[in-house]
Design a protein around this motif. Structure first.
Motif, PDB file in Angstrom:
ATOM      1  N   ASP A 114       0.709  -1.219   0.187  1.00 31.09           N
ATOM      2  CA  ASP A 114      -0.001   0.078   0.016  1.00 31.09           C
ATOM      3  C   ASP A 114       0.905   1.218  -0.087  1.00 31.09           C
ATOM      4  OD1 ASP A 114      -2.278  -1.750   0.277  1.00 31.09           O
ATOM      5  OD2 ASP A 114      -2.441  -1.384   2.189  1.00 31.09           O
ATOM      6  N   GLU A 115       1.901   1.295   0.810  1.00 33.96           N
ATOM      7  CA  GLU A 115       2.633   2.334   0.914  1.00 33.96           C
ATOM      8  C   GLU A 115       3.507   2.652  -0.520  1.00 33.96           C
ATOM      9  OE1 GLU A 115       3.949   2.513   5.637  1.00 33.96           O
ATOM     10  OE2 GLU A 115       5.125   1.038   4.185  1.00 33.96           O
ATOM     11  N   LYS A 116       3.740   1.558  -1.153  1.00 33.88           N
ATOM     12  CA  LYS A 116       4.678   1.798  -2.509  1.00 33.88           C
ATOM     13  C   LYS A 116       3.677   2.202  -3.451  1.00 33.88           C
ATOM     14  CE  LYS A 116       7.933  -2.016  -1.848  1.00 33.88           C
ATOM     15  NZ  LYS A 116       8.258  -3.457  -2.042  1.00 33.88           N
ATOM     16  N   THR A 117       2.288   1.895  -3.256  1.00 35.64           N
ATOM     17  CA  THR A 117       1.327   2.377  -4.387  1.00 35.64           C
ATOM     18  C   THR A 117       1.076   3.789  -4.121  1.00 35.64           C
ATOM     19  OG1 THR A 117      -0.425   1.626  -3.091  1.00 35.64           O
ATOM     20  CG2 THR A 117       0.421   0.236  -5.037  1.00 35.64           C
ATOM     21  N   ILE A 118       1.080   4.372  -2.887  1.00 34.05           N
ATOM     22  CA  ILE A 118       1.137   5.487  -2.528  1.00 34.05           C
ATOM     23  C   ILE A 118       2.128   6.277  -3.088  1.00 34.05           C
ATOM     24  CG2 ILE A 118       0.839   7.387  -0.406  1.00 34.05           C
ATOM     25  CD1 ILE A 118      -0.798   5.220   1.044  1.00 34.05           C
ATOM     26  N   ILE A 119       3.376   5.801  -2.672  1.00 36.60           N
ATOM     27  CA  ILE A 119       4.448   6.751  -3.447  1.00 36.60           C
ATOM     28  C   ILE A 119       4.725   6.849  -4.628  1.00 36.60           C
ATOM     29  CG2 ILE A 119       7.070   6.438  -3.383  1.00 36.60           C
ATOM     30  CD1 ILE A 119       6.983   5.114  -0.627  1.00 36.60           C
ATOM     31  N   VAL A 127       5.301  15.062  -6.355  1.00 40.01           N
ATOM     32  CA  VAL A 127       5.197  15.612  -4.900  1.00 40.01           C
ATOM     33  C   VAL A 127       6.779  15.273  -4.401  1.00 40.01           C
ATOM     34  CG1 VAL A 127       4.267  15.157  -2.574  1.00 40.01           C
ATOM     35  CG2 VAL A 127       2.651  14.890  -4.517  1.00 40.01           C
ATOM     36  N   LYS A 128       7.252  16.449  -3.743  1.00 37.24           N
ATOM     37  CA  LYS A 128       8.224  16.243  -3.217  1.00 37.24           C
ATOM     38  C   LYS A 128       8.584  15.141  -2.120  1.00 37.24           C
ATOM     39  CE  LYS A 128       9.408  21.101  -3.445  1.00 37.24           C
ATOM     40  NZ  LYS A 128       9.612  22.012  -2.668  1.00 37.24           N
ATOM     41  N   PRO A 129       9.784  14.575  -1.977  1.00 34.65           N
ATOM     42  CA  PRO A 129       9.984  13.191  -1.196  1.00 34.65           C
ATOM     43  C   PRO A 129       9.792  13.489   0.253  1.00 34.65           C
ATOM     44  CG  PRO A 129      11.570  13.186  -2.565  1.00 34.65           C
ATOM     45  CD  PRO A 129      10.887  14.513  -2.840  1.00 34.65           C
ATOM     46  N   ARG A 130       9.934  14.813   0.832  1.00 33.97           N
ATOM     47  CA  ARG A 130       9.294  14.972   2.490  1.00 33.97           C
ATOM     48  C   ARG A 130       8.147  14.967   2.447  1.00 33.97           C
ATOM     49  NH1 ARG A 130      11.716  20.947   1.547  1.00 33.97           N
ATOM     50  NH2 ARG A 130       9.816  21.917   0.648  1.00 33.97           N
ATOM     51  N   ASN A 131       7.180  15.754   1.524  1.00 36.54           N
ATOM     52  CA  ASN A 131       5.586  15.453   1.734  1.00 36.54           C
ATOM     53  C   ASN A 131       5.260  14.047   1.554  1.00 36.54           C
ATOM     54  OD1 ASN A 131       5.739  17.978   2.030  1.00 36.54           O
ATOM     55  ND2 ASN A 131       5.561  18.854  -0.502  1.00 36.54           N
ATOM     56  N   ILE A 132       6.158  13.357   0.694  1.00 37.38           N
ATOM     57  CA  ILE A 132       5.456  12.031   0.541  1.00 37.38           C
ATOM     58  C   ILE A 132       5.502  11.351   1.902  1.00 37.38           C
ATOM     59  CG2 ILE A 132       5.832   9.454  -0.394  1.00 37.38           C
ATOM     60  CD1 ILE A 132       6.772  11.065  -3.033  1.00 37.38           C
ATOM     61  N   LEU A 133       6.861  11.543   2.634  1.00 41.19           N
ATOM     62  CA  LEU A 133       7.327  10.943   3.844  1.00 41.19           C
ATOM     63  C   LEU A 133       6.102  11.039   4.981  1.00 41.19           C
ATOM     64  CD1 LEU A 133       8.996   9.145   5.697  1.00 41.19           C
ATOM     65  CD2 LEU A 133      10.339  11.034   6.159  1.00 41.19           C
TER      66      LEU A 133
END
Length: 178
Positions: A114-119, A127-133
């Protein structure tokens, strides 16, 4: 008493997570009717064994291993009659301090499907990586994901789009197309 072997493993990993160590399968076997083998699973601390070098002559002195021969282990085996699994504690003590936080731990920090699909969806939306985190942390408060894993997932996604081409070849292909 547990219904299935997977229930024993799931219970062991959840209890270990609460106490702040990782439980791993040291050895296991399943009864397949050959040579009178019995089903069992031996679960221990991730630091149970001793590090074995792949190259016998090569010894690096500037690195260290997590392994410290921790004696903690327990065994799960089917109950006689086949009506579930039971767990027996073989040694309940650790010879090392338990970690304060599992953030960044290789096993706990793995991304779920699920987290991989969200990423991937968020990377497509630029979207910037910090916002993804931050989004992942909002979805799962107990997540131990680090920014490095977001960057690694982004790299995997981009290389999957590129295929076998290098970045320059992919750029040239896009320029010809557009």
């Amino acid at each position: 008493m547990f219904a299935f072997r997977d229930d024993v493993l799931q219970w062991a990993q959840s209890v270990a997570y609460e106490i702040r160590f990782m439980a791993v399968i040291m050895r296991s076997d399943t009864n397949n009717g050959m040579r009178e083998r019995t089903s069992f699973v031996l679960i221990g601390c991730e630091m149970t064994s001793q590090y074995r070098s792949k190259k016998k002559d090569f010894v690096r002195r500037d690195t260290d291993s997590r392994k410290c021969e921790c004696p903690f282990k327990f065994r799960g085996k089917p109950v006689v009659g086949g009506q579930g699994w039971m767990v027996k504690l073989m040694c309940g003590s650790h010879n090392h301090e338990l970690v304060k936080s599992l953030v960044g731990h290789p096993y706990v920090s793995r991304l779920t499907k699920d987290e991989k699909t969200i990423i991937v969806d968020m990377i497509r939306s630029m979207v910037k990586p910090r916002n993804i985190l931050l989004t992942l942390k909002e979805h799962n408060v107990n997540s131990c994901t680090t920014i490095k894993q977001i960057y690694n997932a982004r790299s995997v996604y981009h290389s999957s789009i590129r295929g076998s081409h290098t970045e320059m070849q992919h750029l040239m292909k896009l320029l010809k197309r557009d």
